[in-house]
Design a protein around this motif. Sequence first.
Motif, PDB file in Angstrom:
ATOM      1  N   SER A 130       2.111   0.248 -17.113  1.00 26.97           N
ATOM      2  CA  SER A 130       2.194  -0.820 -16.120  1.00 26.97           C
ATOM      3  C   SER A 130       1.495  -0.362 -14.842  1.00 26.97           C
ATOM      4  N   ALA A 131       0.845  -1.295 -14.202  1.00 26.72           N
ATOM      5  CA  ALA A 131       0.139  -1.010 -12.951  1.00 26.72           C
ATOM      6  C   ALA A 131       0.839  -1.741 -11.827  1.00 26.72           C
ATOM      7  N   GLY A 186       1.129  -1.999  -7.214  1.00 24.24           N
ATOM      8  CA  GLY A 186       0.521  -1.651  -5.935  1.00 24.24           C
ATOM      9  C   GLY A 186       1.143  -2.478  -4.819  1.00 24.24           C
ATOM     10  N   THR A 187       0.730  -2.188  -3.596  1.00 23.85           N
ATOM     11  CA  THR A 187       1.206  -2.946  -2.447  1.00 23.85           C
ATOM     12  C   THR A 187       0.063  -3.791  -1.919  1.00 23.85           C
ATOM     13  N   SER A 220      -2.626   0.275  -2.113  1.00 29.67           N
ATOM     14  CA  SER A 220      -2.577   1.440  -3.006  1.00 29.67           C
ATOM     15  C   SER A 220      -2.153   0.945  -4.389  1.00 29.67           C
ATOM     16  N   THR A 221      -2.664   1.602  -5.373  1.00 31.65           N
ATOM     17  CA  THR A 221      -2.296   1.253  -6.744  1.00 31.65           C
ATOM     18  C   THR A 221      -1.729   2.474  -7.437  1.00 31.65           C
ATOM     19  N   ARG A 222      -0.884   2.212  -8.373  1.00 31.39           N
ATOM     20  CA  ARG A 222      -0.342   3.293  -9.181  1.00 31.39           C
ATOM     21  C   ARG A 222      -0.138   2.770 -10.598  1.00 31.39           C
ATOM     22  N   THR A 223      -0.360   3.637 -11.528  1.00 33.94           N
ATOM     23  CA  THR A 223      -0.162   3.305 -12.931  1.00 33.94           C
ATOM     24  C   THR A 223       1.018   4.122 -13.439  1.00 33.94           C
ATOM     25  N   THR A 224       1.932   3.437 -14.083  1.00 38.39           N
ATOM     26  CA  THR A 224       3.108   4.098 -14.630  1.00 38.39           C
ATOM     27  C   THR A 224       3.031   4.036 -16.149  1.00 38.39           C
TER      28      THR A 224
END
Length: 162
Positions: free
Chosen positions: A44-45, A47-48, A57-61
């Motif tokens: 899952s991706a 971000g804010t 910012s993005t983050r991948t979990t």
Amino acid sequence: MNTPVLTLSRTVRVVAGLAGLSGAAGLLRLMGAFGPVSCWTSVSAGGTATSAGGLDSTRTTVARGCEAGIDYLLGGGGGNAGVLFFWAVVLLVLVTVGGVAAWTGHRYVTSMAAGVGAVVSILGLWSIGWYFMLPTVFLIAAALALTVDARRASDGTQATKT
């Protein structure tokens, strides 16, 4: 030294025992005694968002997990744990009913158990059917031996025991 004579009734009992052993191995495998049965990965991706509509910012979990039928009983399993537990119980019931019926000489019940096992093996060939295949082959062999024994008895051509 006398060698044991392999009669059809002895063959049926041996094959019923083999069906029970292979069914027990399949049950243990589905319950996770030899390691996890089903593994999954979830990505899952997130971000804010900024006020301009972009991403700050993005983050991948990435989440991974493996499960077996015992996880359903222990309460920690989601996903396929309930399905694996269900099929383990179906395999247990099928092998128990078919094996006891073969051992006691009930050929119609043995044939029905073998038929149900064959249907599950064929329909679930790419997933759960492999756990049912070997016990089903043994139950089919037991049903065939019981049928041949019944036909011999009705014809009066059954071999005499010495």
